[in-house]
Design an enzyme around this catalytic site. Structure first.
Site, PDB file in Angstrom:
ATOM      1  N   GLN A 223       0.822  -1.239   0.024  1.00 54.69           N
ATOM      2  CA  GLN A 223       0.040   0.016  -0.064  1.00 54.69           C
ATOM      3  C   GLN A 223       0.994   1.216  -0.014  1.00 54.69           C
ATOM      4  O   GLN A 223       1.808   1.286   0.775  1.00 54.69           O
ATOM      5  CB  GLN A 223      -0.893   0.103   1.238  1.00 54.69           C
ATOM      6  CG  GLN A 223      -1.965  -1.228   1.192  1.00 54.69           C
ATOM      7  CD  GLN A 223      -3.131  -0.845   0.172  1.00 54.69           C
ATOM      8  OE1 GLN A 223      -3.303   0.076  -0.337  1.00 54.69           O
ATOM      9  NE2 GLN A 223      -3.868  -2.102  -0.041  1.00 54.69           N
ATOM     10  N   TYR A 252      -5.447 -13.650  -2.479  1.00 53.10           N
ATOM     11  CA  TYR A 252      -4.660 -12.450  -3.112  1.00 53.10           C
ATOM     12  C   TYR A 252      -3.773 -11.922  -2.093  1.00 53.10           C
ATOM     13  O   TYR A 252      -3.511 -10.680  -1.868  1.00 53.10           O
ATOM     14  CB  TYR A 252      -5.372 -11.369  -3.666  1.00 53.10           C
ATOM     15  CG  TYR A 252      -6.580 -11.956  -4.676  1.00 53.10           C
ATOM     16  CD1 TYR A 252      -6.159 -12.055  -6.052  1.00 53.10           C
ATOM     17  CD2 TYR A 252      -7.799 -12.084  -4.285  1.00 53.10           C
ATOM     18  CE1 TYR A 252      -7.315 -12.375  -6.994  1.00 53.10           C
ATOM     19  CE2 TYR A 252      -8.866 -12.557  -5.312  1.00 53.10           C
ATOM     20  CZ  TYR A 252      -8.464 -12.919  -6.435  1.00 53.10           C
ATOM     21  OH  TYR A 252      -9.474 -13.257  -7.440  1.00 53.10           O
ATOM     22  N   GLU A 273      -1.526 -16.541  -3.820  1.00 50.38           N
ATOM     23  CA  GLU A 273      -1.174 -15.434  -4.448  1.00 50.38           C
ATOM     24  C   GLU A 273      -0.519 -15.976  -5.812  1.00 50.38           C
ATOM     25  O   GLU A 273       0.475 -16.678  -5.429  1.00 50.38           O
ATOM     26  CB  GLU A 273      -0.113 -14.469  -3.592  1.00 50.38           C
ATOM     27  CG  GLU A 273       0.860 -13.587  -4.190  1.00 50.38           C
ATOM     28  CD  GLU A 273       0.037 -12.361  -4.781  1.00 50.38           C
ATOM     29  OE1 GLU A 273       0.288 -12.105  -5.972  1.00 50.38           O
ATOM     30  OE2 GLU A 273      -0.951 -11.940  -4.269  1.00 50.38           O
ATOM     31  N   ASP A 313      -8.762  -9.977  -1.417  1.00 53.37           N
ATOM     32  CA  ASP A 313      -8.178  -8.632  -1.559  1.00 53.37           C
ATOM     33  C   ASP A 313      -7.793  -8.520  -3.177  1.00 53.37           C
ATOM     34  O   ASP A 313      -6.500  -8.716  -3.434  1.00 53.37           O
ATOM     35  CB  ASP A 313      -7.098  -8.270  -0.512  1.00 53.37           C
ATOM     36  CG  ASP A 313      -6.525  -6.868  -0.949  1.00 53.37           C
ATOM     37  OD1 ASP A 313      -7.284  -6.082  -1.654  1.00 53.37           O
ATOM     38  OD2 ASP A 313      -5.361  -6.841  -0.414  1.00 53.37           O
ATOM     39  N   CYS A 340     -10.237  -1.768  -3.973  1.00 55.76           N
ATOM     40  CA  CYS A 340      -9.812  -0.475  -4.804  1.00 55.76           C
ATOM     41  C   CYS A 340     -10.545   0.039  -5.614  1.00 55.76           C
ATOM     42  O   CYS A 340     -10.342   1.301  -6.023  1.00 55.76           O
ATOM     43  CB  CYS A 340      -8.360  -0.712  -4.825  1.00 55.76           C
ATOM     44  SG  CYS A 340      -8.015  -2.091  -6.253  1.00 55.76           S
TER      45      CYS A 340
END
Length: 385
Positions: A223, A252, A273, A313, A340
């Site tokens: 982030q 993720y 991931e 995510d 997001c």
């Protein structure tokens, strides 16, 4: 193009940072305006029959939320809403999340966008800056162009974390740099990279969250707001309230940010991931969890048949139907979705609701001040019917 229309009355905010206006029956998506203003608009794209794009060139009647710039325009490069108060920006973002959840997700939700610590009144928060480099000059890429925007002398770009080098200081790397130069500011120091090469600093940096150290590649995902990782981790933990011994999937998972907090809370965590380097780091960051390296769409059968809770995510495009169908088949009592992109969130919430989950909590965070972006954490719990 230099074609101007108006005066136009600017209407509500739309996803993407535009306000909606109408001209002779056609929708015009306008940058640089606020709802309720009257402005002269320069058209920037008239290729579409149903709508045009434009930008405010002159404000005739200003909103009380408008802020006049104090510095040269280039100082504000990379922003969408630098002309609005932070309070107004957050109200607009809340409206976008609310509208996307209603229109695409089919749910009415009360949304408030929260500030996070460490953003210096909306400036100086971007810990990763991706610069263009041309003939020894370093600057930002112009909006939807390949044009290099150089920073004003003495101020630089206001979004950049001041702990990183100013663009003109990167000129010393010109002989070794490609067209893009990335500056990463981490808790352990500053790294400068270009085309996969480290020009200065360390290739792997350390970020600290809730008393834990996370190793992450300087050019890997983390982030960009210094307060985001802790704010989002707290939101995930507070939403899930995991119990000792519960099986939790962190999908993720990146380098294991959420997995680390969940494991500390007593959960048995499995992360997945696609990026193999991130997975190797996650295994070192959170050795008590299990991590699988796979694209989620391909690795769904490796997740087992049951889970007590799930953290999703996904990237900006969302999780999509295959992932939603697989995750909802695990019988989890709760799913936390970190988003997001409000539109992708709305679409995926619709899919989760169709499979028996209902939205029971929404929090949104202003981890991208001065831009139209917003991060949302939603809780969905399985219905009893």
């Amino acid at each position: 193009m230099n074609e101007f229309i108006g005066p136009l009355e600017l209407g509500p905010i739309a996803h993407g940072g535009h306000v909606v206006a109408r001209h002779e029956g056609r929708v015009v998506f306008v940058r640089g305006g606020l709802p309720g203003e009257t402005a002269i608009v320069e058209l920037t794209d008239t290729r579409h029959d149903r709508y045009w794009n434009g930008r405010v060139r002159r404000v005739l009647e200003a909103s009380p939320d408008r802020v006049e710039p104090e510095l040269a325009p280039a100082a504000y490069a990379g922003t969408d809403f630098a002309f609005a108060t932070l309070a107004a920006q957050r109200r607009l973002k809340a409206q976008v999340v609310t509208e996307q959840l209603a229109r695409l997700g089919g749910v009415d939700a009360e949304v408030r966008v929260e500030a996070v610590s460490g953003d210096r009144e909306g400036w100086g928060w971007r810990t990763r800056m991706r610069y263009l480099h041309e003939d020894g000059r370093v600057g930002l890429r112009g909006y939807h162009t390949d044009e290099l925007v150089e920073p004003p002398a003495g101020t630089g770009f206001l979004l950049a974390d001041p702990r990183g080098p100013a663009p003109h200081d990167l000129a010393r790397h010109a002989a070794r740099a490609g067209r893009e130069i990335t500056v990463t500011v981490a808790d352990s120091g500053v790294t400068v990279t270009s085309d996969g090469r480290v020009l200065s600093g360390e290739p792997v940096v350390t970020q600290q969250v809730r008393g834990m150290d996370f190793r992450v590649r300087a050019d890997g995902f983390w982030q960009v707001h210094p307060g985001a990782a802790e704010a989002l981790t707290d939101a995930v933990l507070n939403a899930l309230r995991v119990r000792e011994g519960e099986r939790v999937l962190d999908l993720y998972c990146g380098v294991g940010l959420f997995a680390g907090a969940l494991a500390r809370a007593g959960a048995r965590v499995t992360g997945m991931e696609a990026n193999q380097t991130a997975v190797r780091l996650a295994r070192a960051n959170v050795p008590q969890a299990r991590f699988l390296a796979s694209r989620l769409e391909r690795g769904l059968t490796r997740l087992g048949t049951r889970a007590d809770a799930v953290v999703l995510d996904p990237p900006r495009s969302g999780a999509g139907k295959r992932v939603i169908d697989a995750v909802t088949g695990l019988g989890a009592r709760a799913i936390v979705y970190v988003a997001c992109d409000p539109a992708a969130l709305g679409r995926d919430v619709a899919g989760l609701r169709a499979r028996g989950y209902e939205l029971t909590g929404v929090r949104a965070f202003d981890i991208f001040p001065m831009t139209h972006h917003v991060e949302t954490v939603v809780l969905l719990t399985r219905g009893q019917g």
